[in-house]
Each structure stands twice: as structure tokens, then as C-alpha cells.
Design an enzyme around this catalytic site. Structure first.
Site, short mmCIF file in Angstrom:
data_model
loop_
_atom_site.label_atom_id
_atom_site.label_comp_id
_atom_site.label_asym_id
_atom_site.label_seq_id
_atom_site.Cartn_x
_atom_site.Cartn_y
_atom_site.Cartn_z
N HIS A 160 0.81 -1.23 0.00
CA HIS A 160 0.00 0.00 0.00
C HIS A 160 0.84 1.28 0.00
O HIS A 160 0.69 2.15 0.84
CB HIS A 160 -0.99 -0.01 1.17
CG HIS A 160 -1.92 -1.17 1.17
ND1 HIS A 160 -2.85 -1.38 2.15
CD2 HIS A 160 -2.06 -2.22 0.31
CE1 HIS A 160 -3.53 -2.49 1.90
NE2 HIS A 160 -3.04 -3.01 0.78
N TYR A 275 -9.97 -10.52 4.19
CA TYR A 275 -9.66 -11.62 3.28
C TYR A 275 -10.06 -12.97 3.86
O TYR A 275 -10.25 -13.94 3.11
CB TYR A 275 -8.16 -11.61 2.93
CG TYR A 275 -7.76 -10.41 2.10
CD1 TYR A 275 -8.20 -10.29 0.78
CD2 TYR A 275 -6.95 -9.41 2.62
CE1 TYR A 275 -7.85 -9.19 0.01
CE2 TYR A 275 -6.58 -8.31 1.86
CZ TYR A 275 -7.04 -8.21 0.56
OH TYR A 275 -6.68 -7.12 -0.20
#
Length: 381
Positions: A160, A275
Site C-alpha cells: 500500500h 480476506y
């Protein structure tokens, strides 16, 4: 404002304001107004590795940044230079980090400045964080390198970095930095880097009208906050406002219109989940937090994006193209004002598409990781 949730198995439009809620209570299939135009991927050059960013010089040569630390200069379909001289020595290639985006100054022909983002190990702490530099290209080397911004502190997390760069019509430079994997701390705190979109003057100074100038402890370069990992930004040619996409978690990739001082909600609100399938966000909407104008579920892993301005693709003028890493296609988004009406998939299966830009010849160019650079060419039906 109309909002669309796009499911990847087929085209659909969900107009959530029309039904007065945030859920997907109704779905309506729509025919693409540009469905009569077919395009195909034509390879331009091979051997560019993970091509992260694309820019075009005034003479038509293409510059492509390669994640591991090379700047390619491409002329007439050939790599004519593999530039490493002047690449910062503090480049930290790891995970999603590396030598990332590139953007020419709007007045490049007058001043020669080229802007880059990369993961830099300079500064405090172990690991790295996103840095913005500018440099000039002379004799296939970067010279006069200047650091304009360095996010702090460094992190050993490899995700990120964000890192897209775009200039607006007033000459301001916008760039993104993702939440660096620290979602619970950085994105909602304007005193810390990460999970933000920033705005600087072209020399790295802070515009006096940035939204948080003068606020105690604020990072005054911040323009908007509450972002996860914006890896695509483009200037809307009609409005002159920057649009951005960002990766969600499992589901919840977004397209947003970036306005000064606005909070885009991450991680308090999200259309995605963890996730592992568990939920984390408090809601999908909250007062004082912006809604995306589009979200994808499942996630497509959006990367570069560009608006179509040329006449090479009749009926597409003003539409938005977004690269998909996960599903290896280009999303053609039909734009009307500040609304996205629907999505059409282009060149499915070509590979992981990272960067996408309109060239000076009017064609759309894009990088495919591990393969090369392609362009979109209208095909005969």
C-alpha cells in the site's frame, strides 16, 4: 448521486439513491452505448518487466518506469535506453514497493521537470515509505534530482504505497500514499502520513489553500483522507477535478471524486470484508464520509486509469478506462457528468495491466506485467 456496484460476471447497474438505501435492492442490465466499437490489444514493445508508469516526451518517445529500478526510453517500438543513472540510491524494492509512477510537468517543454514516486528507505525507522522526487533527463540519465516529499515514518510492511501522480489544470501536483497496511491508525489521522491524497505546488511547497493548512499537527500537504490504497488517478477533462480509484480489501474497490478536505471513510466504512471472510467496517455509509461513485464486488484490483479525450475511439470521449490487475482486463466506464453508468470489459485475458495512458497520437497505451507495452486499436467488426 447515482452509485453502481459492478459484478464481474455480467454488466449491471444499481442505482442506490433511486432506491434510497445502500444495499443492492435492484439490478438492471444496461446495453453499452459504445458497444459497437471493438478494440484489440496491439503489442508495442516487449521487455519492460513490471511497467509501473507511462509518460510521453514531446518528441513522441515513451518513458516507462520499471518497478525494480529502471527507466525505459522507447522510440518507434524499440527500447533505446535503459536508464539507471540518477535513480535514487535509497530505492527500496520490496513487496509492492519499488520505482513507481512518472509524470511530466505540464510545462515540460519549458522547464524539463519529470516527477517520480518510489519507495524510499531514507528517513526515520526501518523499512521504507513513499517519496516524491523531480529530476531532469539529460543524455539518458536523471540529473538535478530534488526530493519534494517523503512520508514518515518508514515501515517494514511491504504493501500500500499508493504512489500515483497527476497534475491539475492549475499546475498543482496530486499524489497518493496508501495506508501501508496500518488501516486502524493512519487513514483517519491527518497528523500522520498514509491513507491520503496530497497536493503540492510543482516545487514541493504547500499551497496556502490546502484544506488543513494551519491545523495543529496536521500534515499540511494532505488534500483528502480515509483512503486505503489509491493506485489510479486521472484528471477529469470536463470538470478539471481529480478522480481516483483505490484497492479495497476483499470486495469494495472504489472510484472516487477527490474534493478538498473530504473523508473517504476507510476503514470505518467499506463495501469490502477481510480476506478471511470476516467483517470489520462499522457500516457502508456514515455522515461526513464520502460514498464512492462506483465500487466493485468482487474486487478487480484497479491500477492505472485515464480519461479518453481523443477521437480514435468514437463514442468514448470523456469515458474512463481503469486497468485491472486481478482479472487482466481494462474496465471501460461510461461516464456522464459525475456518474458512471456502466462497465464494459476490454481485452480480457491479456495479462495483469498496471499503467494506462493516452498517448500524444490519441491511442491508449498500457503495460502488461512481465510482457510489455500495448496499445488499444479499434478493430473492424
Amino acid at each position: 448521486m447515482k452509485k453502481i456496484a459492478t459484478n464481474m460476471g455480467f454488466l449491471l447497474a444499481v442505482f442506490m439513491i433511486a432506491i434510497g438505501c445502500n444495499g443492492q435492492a435492484g439490478e438492471e442490465s444496461m446495453e453499452s452505448p459504445a458497444a459497437d466499437l471493438s478494440v484489440e490489444a496491439e503489442k508495442v514493445v516487449s521487455g519492460t518487466g513490471i511497467g509501473w508508469g507511462i509518460a510521453f516526451l514531446p518528441d513522441g518517445d515513451m518513458l516507462v518506469t520499471e518497478k525494480s529500478g529502471t527507466l525505459y526510453r522507447i522510440s518507434d517500438g524499440e527500447i533505446v535506453a535503459e536508464i539507471t543513472d540518477g535513480i535514487p540510491s535509497d530505492l527500496d524494492v520490496n513487496g509492492q514497493g519499488g520505482f513507481l509512477d512518472i509524470e511530466l510537468h505540464p510545462n515540460y517543454e519549458e522547464n524539463g521537470w519529470i516527477y517520480f514516486s518510489y519507495s524510499s528507505s531514507a528517513g526515520s525507522g526501518e523499512g521504507s515509505n513513499t517519496a516524491i522526487i523531480r529530476a531532469k533527463l539529460e543524455n539518458d540519465a536523471l540529473v538535478n534530482v530534488e526530493e519534494l516529499y517523503k512520508a514518515e515514518p518508514n515501515s517494514t510492511r511491504g504493501q500500500h504505497y499508493g504512489s500515483r501522480i497527476v497534475f491539475d489544470n492549475d499546475g498543482y501536483m496530486f499524489f497518493s500514499i496508501g495506508d501501508r497496511g496500518n488501516r486502524d491508525v493512519l487513514p483517519q489521522d491527518i497528523t500522520m502520513d498514509g491513507g491520503k491524497i496530497y497536493r503540492l505546488n510543482d516545487d514541493g511547497s504547500i499551497p496556502s489553500d490546502n484544506p488543513f493548512v494551519g491545523e495543529d499537527g496536521a500534515k499540511e500537504a494532505v488534500y483528502s483522507y480515509g483512503h486505503r490504497n489509491p493506485q489510479g488517478m486521472a484528471l477529469n477533462p470536463e470538470s478539471g477535478i481529480v478522480w481516483a480509484n483505490e484497492h479495497g480489501p476483499q470486495g469494495g474497490d472504489e472510484v472516487n471524486i477527490i474534493e478538498p478536505g473530504n473523508n473517504y471513510g476507510w476503514p470505518v466504512i467499506s463495501y469490502g470484508i477481510n480476506y478471511n471472510g470476516t467483517e470489520f467496517a462499522e457500516d457502508t455509509a456514515r455522515a461526513g464520509m464520502e460514498q464512492p461513485i462506483l465500487y466493485w464486488d468482487p474486487s478487480i484490483a484497479p491500477a492505472g486509469m485515464t480519461f479518453v479525450t481523443s477521437d480514435k475511439y468514437p463514442g468514448w470521449e470523456g469515458d474512463l478506462l481503469v486497468a485491472s490487475l486481478k482479472f487482466s482486463y481494462i474496465a471501460h466506464l461510461d461516464v456522464e457528468g459525475n456518474e458512471i453508468l456502466e462497465e464494459t470489459k476490454l481485452v480480457e485475458g491479456v495479462g495483469r495491466i498496471r499503467a494506462i495512458e493516452e498517448g500524444p497520437d490519441g491511442y491508449i497505451y498500457f503495460t502488461v506485467e512481465g510482457d510489455g507495452v500495448y496499445r488499444l486499436v479499434p478493430s473492424e467488426n
